[in-house]
Design an enzyme around this catalytic site. Structure first.
Site, short mmCIF file in Angstrom:
data_model
loop_
_atom_site.label_atom_id
_atom_site.label_comp_id
_atom_site.label_asym_id
_atom_site.label_seq_id
_atom_site.Cartn_x
_atom_site.Cartn_y
_atom_site.Cartn_z
N ILE A 40 13.86 48.87 -23.29
CA ILE A 40 15.26 49.20 -23.60
C ILE A 40 15.79 48.39 -24.78
O ILE A 40 16.82 48.74 -25.35
CB ILE A 40 16.20 49.03 -22.38
CG1 ILE A 40 16.18 47.61 -21.86
CG2 ILE A 40 15.84 50.03 -21.29
CD1 ILE A 40 17.29 47.31 -20.85
N GLY A 105 8.82 32.91 -21.87
CA GLY A 105 9.77 33.96 -22.23
C GLY A 105 9.87 35.10 -21.24
O GLY A 105 10.45 36.14 -21.57
N GLN A 106 9.34 34.94 -20.03
CA GLN A 106 9.40 36.02 -19.04
C GLN A 106 10.82 36.15 -18.51
O GLN A 106 11.41 35.18 -18.04
CB GLN A 106 8.43 35.75 -17.89
CG GLN A 106 8.33 36.89 -16.90
CD GLN A 106 7.29 36.65 -15.82
OE1 GLN A 106 6.65 35.60 -15.76
NE2 GLN A 106 7.10 37.65 -14.98
N HIS A 112 4.22 42.42 -16.52
CA HIS A 112 4.31 43.56 -17.43
C HIS A 112 3.69 43.18 -18.77
O HIS A 112 3.74 42.03 -19.19
CB HIS A 112 5.76 44.04 -17.61
CG HIS A 112 6.73 43.00 -18.06
ND1 HIS A 112 7.21 41.99 -17.23
CD2 HIS A 112 7.34 42.80 -19.25
CE1 HIS A 112 8.06 41.23 -17.90
NE2 HIS A 112 8.15 41.70 -19.14
#
Length: 125
Positions: A40, A105-106, A112
């Protein structure tokens, strides 16, 4: 198929909700084990995620039982990258990124793989 290391789904996880179809997404691919959809907040002209339907918190939580699933993700990435508009190797290509934990940075705590590509320049997110 559920194993004891990972619950099948986390009812509070946004990616579990997306893979179950409870939250709409721009789907790229789906089979029994995997779901892929457009990011997104794309960081590249082509930017989608490949997510296991089984809830695995992060790459740090993957077990030897997940080896086949992780391999399937990595072999699916090039096929989907081309289908989504990445140019072929070697002049083209794509980037795969797995963010793990806060320092990695998750942001969503469901494993994923980001697949990003397309003509440069684009962000290195």
């Amino acid at each position: 198929m559920t194993d004891h290391a990972h619950p099948a789904h986390d009812p509070n996880c946004i990616f579990c909700k997306i893979t179950a179809g409870h939250i709409p997404s721009n789907k790229v691919y789906e089979d029994e084990e995997l779901f892929a959809f457009h990011d997104i907040r794309p960081a590249a002209p082509v930017h989608f995620l490949i997510v296991p339907k089984k809830h695995i918190v992060s790459l740090a939580h993957a077990t030897p039982n997940d080896e086949a699933l992780l391999g399937k993700i990595m072999t699916l990435a090039p096929k989907l990258a081309l289908e989504q508009g990445c140019n072929p190797y070697p002049e083209g290509g794509f980037r795969t990124v797995v963010n793990t934990g806060a320092e990695g940075g998750q942001e969503v705590h469901h494993l994923h793989v980001h697949v990003m590509g397309g003509p440069r320049p684009w962000k290195h997110g």
